[in-house]
Scaffold this active site. Structure first.
Site, PDB file in Angstrom:
ATOM      1  N   SER A 156     -19.176   3.863 -76.369  1.00 36.76           N
ATOM      2  CA  SER A 156     -20.476   3.517 -75.397  1.00 36.76           C
ATOM      3  C   SER A 156     -20.090   3.589 -73.852  1.00 36.76           C
ATOM      4  O   SER A 156     -18.917   3.612 -73.810  1.00 36.76           O
ATOM      5  CB  SER A 156     -20.899   2.115 -75.719  1.00 36.76           C
ATOM      6  OG  SER A 156     -21.771   1.742 -74.934  1.00 36.76           O
ATOM      7  N   TYR A 169     -19.475  -6.816 -76.510  1.00 29.64           N
ATOM      8  CA  TYR A 169     -19.919  -5.493 -77.240  1.00 29.64           C
ATOM      9  C   TYR A 169     -19.106  -4.519 -76.172  1.00 29.64           C
ATOM     10  O   TYR A 169     -18.495  -3.550 -76.622  1.00 29.64           O
ATOM     11  CB  TYR A 169     -21.431  -5.371 -77.127  1.00 29.64           C
ATOM     12  CG  TYR A 169     -21.886  -3.756 -77.275  1.00 29.64           C
ATOM     13  CD1 TYR A 169     -21.956  -3.525 -78.555  1.00 29.64           C
ATOM     14  CD2 TYR A 169     -22.000  -2.865 -76.286  1.00 29.64           C
ATOM     15  CE1 TYR A 169     -22.682  -2.178 -78.812  1.00 29.64           C
ATOM     16  CE2 TYR A 169     -22.295  -1.549 -76.424  1.00 29.64           C
ATOM     17  CZ  TYR A 169     -22.609  -1.307 -77.740  1.00 29.64           C
ATOM     18  OH  TYR A 169     -23.060   0.051 -77.902  1.00 29.64           O
TER      19      TYR A 169
HETATM   20  N1  LIG Z   1     -28.598   3.884 -79.234  1.00 25.97           N
HETATM   21  C1  LIG Z   1     -27.805   3.903 -77.991  1.00 25.97           C
HETATM   22  O1  LIG Z   1     -28.520   3.737 -76.926  1.00 25.97           O
HETATM   23  C2  LIG Z   1     -26.158   3.672 -78.256  1.00 25.97           C
HETATM   24  C3  LIG Z   1     -25.615   3.726 -76.607  1.00 25.97           C
HETATM   25  C4  LIG Z   1     -24.166   3.643 -76.784  1.00 25.97           C
HETATM   26  C5  LIG Z   1     -23.546   3.209 -78.189  1.00 25.97           C
HETATM   27  N2  LIG Z   1     -24.212   3.090 -79.094  1.00 25.97           N
HETATM   28  C6  LIG Z   1     -23.339   3.234 -80.447  1.00 25.97           C
HETATM   29  O2  LIG Z   1     -23.869   4.202 -81.274  1.00 25.97           O
HETATM   30  C7  LIG Z   1     -23.794   3.587 -82.710  1.00 25.97           C
HETATM   31  C8  LIG Z   1     -24.840   3.575 -83.440  1.00 25.97           C
HETATM   32  O3  LIG Z   1     -26.143   2.960 -82.659  1.00 25.97           O
HETATM   33  P1  LIG Z   1     -27.644   3.319 -82.964  1.00 25.97           P
HETATM   34  O4  LIG Z   1     -28.418   3.211 -81.872  1.00 25.97           O
HETATM   35  O5  LIG Z   1     -28.050   4.397 -83.640  1.00 25.97           O
HETATM   36  O6  LIG Z   1     -27.999   1.949 -84.182  1.00 25.97           O
HETATM   37  P2  LIG Z   1     -29.107   1.548 -85.079  1.00 25.97           P
HETATM   38  O7  LIG Z   1     -29.345   0.441 -84.866  1.00 25.97           O
HETATM   39  O8  LIG Z   1     -30.321   2.601 -84.974  1.00 25.97           O
HETATM   40  O9  LIG Z   1     -28.068   2.224 -86.395  1.00 25.97           O
HETATM   41  C9  LIG Z   1     -26.855   1.331 -86.687  1.00 25.97           C
HETATM   42  C10 LIG Z   1     -26.898   1.263 -88.280  1.00 25.97           C
HETATM   43  O10 LIG Z   1     -25.556   0.387 -88.391  1.00 25.97           O
HETATM   44  C11 LIG Z   1     -25.790  -0.518 -89.539  1.00 25.97           C
HETATM   45  N3  LIG Z   1     -24.961  -1.773 -89.448  1.00 25.97           N
HETATM   46  C12 LIG Z   1     -25.124  -2.737 -88.517  1.00 25.97           C
HETATM   47  N4  LIG Z   1     -24.166  -3.568 -88.987  1.00 25.97           N
HETATM   48  C13 LIG Z   1     -23.368  -3.182 -89.936  1.00 25.97           C
HETATM   49  C14 LIG Z   1     -22.320  -3.843 -90.523  1.00 25.97           C
HETATM   50  N5  LIG Z   1     -22.042  -4.893 -90.332  1.00 25.97           N
HETATM   51  N6  LIG Z   1     -22.010  -2.898 -91.654  1.00 25.97           N
HETATM   52  C15 LIG Z   1     -22.366  -1.653 -91.992  1.00 25.97           C
HETATM   53  N7  LIG Z   1     -23.579  -1.077 -91.403  1.00 25.97           N
HETATM   54  C16 LIG Z   1     -23.901  -2.109 -90.140  1.00 25.97           C
HETATM   55  C17 LIG Z   1     -27.274  -0.853 -89.464  1.00 25.97           C
HETATM   56  O11 LIG Z   1     -27.566  -1.142 -90.500  1.00 25.97           O
HETATM   57  C18 LIG Z   1     -27.821   0.716 -88.938  1.00 25.97           C
HETATM   58  O12 LIG Z   1     -28.253   1.448 -90.194  1.00 25.97           O
HETATM   59  C19 LIG Z   1     -23.291   2.030 -82.528  1.00 25.97           C
HETATM   60  O13 LIG Z   1     -21.685   1.937 -82.604  1.00 25.97           O
HETATM   61  C20 LIG Z   1     -23.767   1.685 -81.135  1.00 25.97           C
HETATM   62  O14 LIG Z   1     -22.937   0.903 -80.411  1.00 25.97           O
HETATM   63  C21 LIG Z   1     -25.733   3.635 -79.330  1.00 25.97           C
END
Ligand SMILES: NC(=O)c1ccc[n+]([C@@H]2O[C@H](COP(=O)([O-])OP(=O)(O)OC[C@H]3O[C@@H](n4cnc5c(N)ncnc54)[C@H](O)[C@@H]3O)[C@@H](O)[C@H]2O)c1
Length: 277
Positions: A156, A169
């Site tokens: 991230s 985080y």
């Molecule tokens: N969306 C953003 O703006 C953003 C920015 C920077 C980094 N990220 C990173 O991208 C990745 C995905 O984020 P997203 O926004 O698509 O999230 P999201 O919440 O849409 O999806 C995350 C998925 O992970 C699953 N999950 C959560 N805890 C879990 C666990 N303990 N075991 C197995 N599965 C689990 C959830 O059920 C969900 O389906 C993450 O690593 C997040 O930190 C996202």
């Protein structure tokens, strides 16, 4: 940035005969990556703690997709996920470590060095960091025995810059950048490429709930017209996982609409100039 529907399409056949695991594959960036990998010919294991959503997506994507429930906090379940995939599908070419804690209660308590409870710190590190290590630990022997494989970790922009929220985080995401380099350094000569993507804000089910005012503040700092979509990150993940990236190892690619590319005072100075200051 164009809406996802206007993005250039997948590369059919790029992952033909390959097997991929996508953790956190039932939603957001992971879901978009599963969709793209299937469209590009892979057989994909949608691995998620949310069984219902993983199964619904697998049913929609057809026989090239399967759902597998696991919990990134539980290393035994990660071992079962990886070894079970190899047993059932015969190989493992791509691991996309992507699941991260998204519980609002944990985000609220993941505050600063004085107030954070160690229990919160440990839980964030268990899911976001140890979970990625465990994925690598169990995937690497198979990938090495096959002659190679690609791991793409989701870090991230929070791993590069300080902020006033979600301290643990951010630290976990910075550590993922280090883990990525370590895996590449230890196992690159054995055919393993391990790279990371570092998204800025992209609107997913995990982030759409952010207050409109917060989203507006973030948008002022983008160097592109609109926020990115999960599909923008999926395109980068798939490129890094593919043979086209064969000369790239140990790197972290930022996809944040230019958020970290400019001086932090830029948006304020633009507003000041508009006001005639
Ligand atoms: N969306 C953003 O703006 C953003 C920015 C920077 C980094 N990220 C990173 O991208 C990745 C995905 O984020 P997203 O926004 O698509 O999230 P999201 O919440 O849409 O999806 C995350 C998925 O992970 C699953 N999950 C959560 N805890 C879990 C666990 N303990 N075991 C197995 N599965 C689990 C959830 O059920 C969900 O389906 C993450 O690593 C997040 O930190 C996202």
């Amino acid at each position: 940035m164009s809406p996802a529907s206007n993005l250039p399409g997948p590369h059919p056949g790029r992952f033909e005969d390959q097997v991929a695991i996508v953790t956190g594959g039932a939603s957001g960036i992971g879901e978009a990556t599963c969709r793209r990998l299937v469209a590009e010919g892979a057989t994909v294991v949608i691995a998620d703690v949310n069984e219902e959503r993983a199964q619904a997506l697998a049913a929609e994507l057809g026989p090239a997709a399967r759902a597998q429930v696991f919990d990134a906090a539980d290393v035994k379940s990660i071992e079962r996920l990886v070894l079970g995939t190899v047993e059932r599908l015969g190989r493992l070419d791509v691991l996309h470590n992507n699941a991260a804690l998204s519980a609002p209660d944990i985000h609220r308590r993941d505050n600063n060095a004085i107030d954070i409870e160690f229990e919160v710190w440990d839980h964030v590190m268990a899911v976001n960091l140890r979970g990625y290590l465990a994925g690598c630990k169990y995937a690497l022997p198979t990938m090495i025995a096959q002659g190679g494989g690609a791991i793409v970790n989701t870090a991230s922009t929070g791993g590069f810059a300080g902020d006033i929220t979600r301290m643990a985080y951010s630290v976990s995401k910075a550590a993922i950048i280090g883990l990525t380099r370590q895996i590449a350094t230890h196992h690159g000569k054995q055919g393993i490429r391990c790279n990371a993507v570092a998204p800025g804000l992209v609107l997913t089910p995990g982030t759409r709930g952010a207050a409109a005012s917060v989203i507006e503040v973030m948008q002022r700092h983008l160097l592109v017209p609109e926020f990115g979509e999960p599909e923008d990150i999926a395109a980068l993940v798939c490129f890094l996982a593919s043979a086209e990236a064969r000369y790239i190892n140990g790197q972290t690619y930022i996809a944040d609409g230019g958020m970290l590319a400019h001086n932090p005072t830029m948006a304020d100075l633009v507003d000041m100039a508009r006001r005639g200051g």
